[in-house]
Design a protein around this motif. Sequence first.
Motif, short mmCIF file in Angstrom:
data_model
loop_
_atom_site.label_atom_id
_atom_site.label_comp_id
_atom_site.label_asym_id
_atom_site.label_seq_id
_atom_site.Cartn_x
_atom_site.Cartn_y
_atom_site.Cartn_z
N ASP A 71 0.86 -1.18 0.00
CA ASP A 71 0.00 0.00 0.00
C ASP A 71 0.89 1.23 0.00
OD1 ASP A 71 -2.98 -0.63 0.26
OD2 ASP A 71 -2.11 -1.99 1.75
N VAL A 72 0.32 2.35 -0.44
CA VAL A 72 1.09 3.59 -0.53
C VAL A 72 0.36 4.68 0.26
CG1 VAL A 72 1.94 5.40 -2.08
CG2 VAL A 72 2.05 2.99 -2.78
N VAL A 73 1.13 5.43 1.03
CA VAL A 73 0.61 6.56 1.80
C VAL A 73 1.39 7.80 1.39
CG1 VAL A 73 0.26 7.56 4.09
CG2 VAL A 73 0.00 5.09 3.74
N VAL A 74 0.66 8.89 1.08
CA VAL A 74 1.28 10.16 0.68
C VAL A 74 0.89 11.22 1.71
CG1 VAL A 74 1.40 11.96 -1.07
CG2 VAL A 74 1.28 9.55 -1.76
N ALA A 111 -2.24 16.96 4.75
CA ALA A 111 -3.10 16.05 3.99
C ALA A 111 -2.45 14.67 3.94
CB ALA A 111 -3.34 16.57 2.58
N VAL A 112 -3.26 13.63 4.19
CA VAL A 112 -2.80 12.25 4.11
C VAL A 112 -3.68 11.53 3.09
CG1 VAL A 112 -2.39 10.10 5.35
CG2 VAL A 112 -2.09 12.29 6.53
N ILE A 121 -4.18 -0.32 7.13
CA ILE A 121 -2.91 -0.69 6.49
C ILE A 121 -1.68 -0.34 7.33
CG2 ILE A 121 -3.91 -0.46 4.19
CD1 ILE A 121 -2.51 2.24 3.93
N LEU A 122 -1.87 0.42 8.41
CA LEU A 122 -0.73 0.86 9.21
C LEU A 122 -1.00 0.62 10.69
CD1 LEU A 122 2.04 2.36 8.78
CD2 LEU A 122 0.82 4.44 9.46
N THR A 123 -0.04 0.04 11.39
CA THR A 123 -0.21 -0.21 12.82
C THR A 123 -0.07 1.10 13.59
OG1 THR A 123 2.14 -0.63 13.21
CG2 THR A 123 0.78 -2.51 12.54
N PRO A 124 -0.70 1.21 14.77
CA PRO A 124 -0.56 2.42 15.59
C PRO A 124 0.89 2.71 15.95
CG PRO A 124 -2.39 1.08 16.37
CD PRO A 124 -1.67 0.26 15.36
N GLU A 125 1.69 1.66 16.14
CA GLU A 125 3.09 1.85 16.50
C GLU A 125 3.87 2.51 15.35
OE1 GLU A 125 1.17 -1.02 18.97
OE2 GLU A 125 1.46 -1.02 16.79
N ARG A 200 5.90 13.49 1.68
CA ARG A 200 6.49 12.20 2.04
C ARG A 200 5.65 11.08 1.45
NH1 ARG A 200 5.69 14.52 7.27
NH2 ARG A 200 4.63 12.65 7.99
N MET A 201 6.31 10.09 0.88
CA MET A 201 5.64 8.93 0.30
C MET A 201 6.15 7.68 1.02
SD MET A 201 6.13 10.08 -3.68
CE MET A 201 6.27 11.84 -4.01
N TYR A 202 5.20 6.88 1.51
CA TYR A 202 5.55 5.68 2.28
C TYR A 202 5.06 4.44 1.56
CZ TYR A 202 6.33 8.93 6.16
OH TYR A 202 6.78 9.96 6.95
N LEU A 203 5.91 3.44 1.52
CA LEU A 203 5.54 2.12 1.02
C LEU A 203 5.27 1.23 2.23
CD1 LEU A 203 5.26 0.31 -1.50
CD2 LEU A 203 7.66 -0.31 -1.21
N VAL A 204 4.04 0.69 2.30
CA VAL A 204 3.60 -0.04 3.49
C VAL A 204 3.23 -1.47 3.11
CG1 VAL A 204 1.90 -0.10 5.35
CG2 VAL A 204 2.73 2.10 4.50
N GLN A 205 3.65 -2.41 3.94
CA GLN A 205 3.27 -3.81 3.76
C GLN A 205 3.08 -4.46 5.12
OE1 GLN A 205 6.16 -6.62 2.12
NE2 GLN A 205 4.56 -7.48 0.81
N SER A 206 1.95 -5.16 5.26
CA SER A 206 1.63 -5.85 6.51
C SER A 206 1.71 -4.93 7.72
CB SER A 206 2.55 -7.06 6.70
OG SER A 206 2.43 -7.97 5.62
N GLY A 207 1.26 -3.67 7.53
CA GLY A 207 1.22 -2.73 8.64
C GLY A 207 2.52 -2.02 8.94
N GLN A 208 3.60 -2.34 8.19
CA GLN A 208 4.91 -1.77 8.46
C GLN A 208 5.37 -0.90 7.30
OE1 GLN A 208 6.39 -2.52 11.54
NE2 GLN A 208 4.43 -3.57 11.89
N VAL A 209 6.08 0.18 7.61
CA VAL A 209 6.69 1.02 6.59
C VAL A 209 7.99 0.36 6.14
CG1 VAL A 209 7.76 3.25 6.08
CG2 VAL A 209 5.67 3.14 7.47
#
Length: 264
Positions: A71-74, A111-112, A121-125, A200-209
């Motif tokens: 997943d991707v987060v911007v 903005a997210v 898609i992202l863990t609180p941690e 900032r662009m983040y690549l996320v997999q299984s809740g982790q960046v």
Amino acid sequence: MARALLAGLLLMLGTLPLGASEIIGALSQNRVSLTANFSGSEILIFGAIRRSADEVLAEAEAEAAGLEDFDVVVVIEGPRQRTEVWRKDRVAGIWMNVDSVLLASVPSFYAVATSAPLEEILTPEEDQTYRISPRQAIRAEQAGDGSPEALLFAEALLRIRERSAHFMTLDRFVHVDEGILFRANVRLPANLTEGAYTTRMYLVQSGQVVSQYRTAIFVRKDGLERWLYELAYEQPFVYGVLALVIALIAGWGASAVFRLIRQS
């Protein structure tokens, strides 16, 4: 132009060394000019995901094991400012400001945009570590002495910024094609603060960046607005005299128009 930039990104991806998956991105424009008729600007954020050779070969096994795809987060974050938050209360039947908390560093815009709901898609941690969500943008420890009552001011500011569309969570605004290319359109409001808007662009997999990429959008006044801004801050006396002269001319002009109307 976007196609040419995307082709360049793909070429760069081919030259990267093999290893863990990485994200690389670009912007349709990295400069925004604030003019008299500025009514906002839409920014296209796009890029690609470089998968390692090992991951490509193991893709079938990952699907069989139930491994989640990327997943991707911007995130677009405006210049940070000192912000004072006031609380109103009734005193002798009159509503007035009675208490305040000063926050040392609050983004003027935030903005997210995500390819799926952020909490899915992202863990609180990870959210706390990378400070991605709007709630993390207003740091709770800045709110006065950190007491529960002081933290209410930070929560109130977050609600105010969300209602005014200066803080936005845009679920499913990032489109990922074939697990490689991604794009997102984010509209910047008309009343922007001048400065650098970190992207900032983040690549996320299984809740982790697993990877991140940074760039920036530069916003500045242009034309007459820029000249007036620099005059006001660099030569305030001249700016004050000019404002006084303009006010006198406007007043005289209005008076002359009314005299002509009465005479006719």
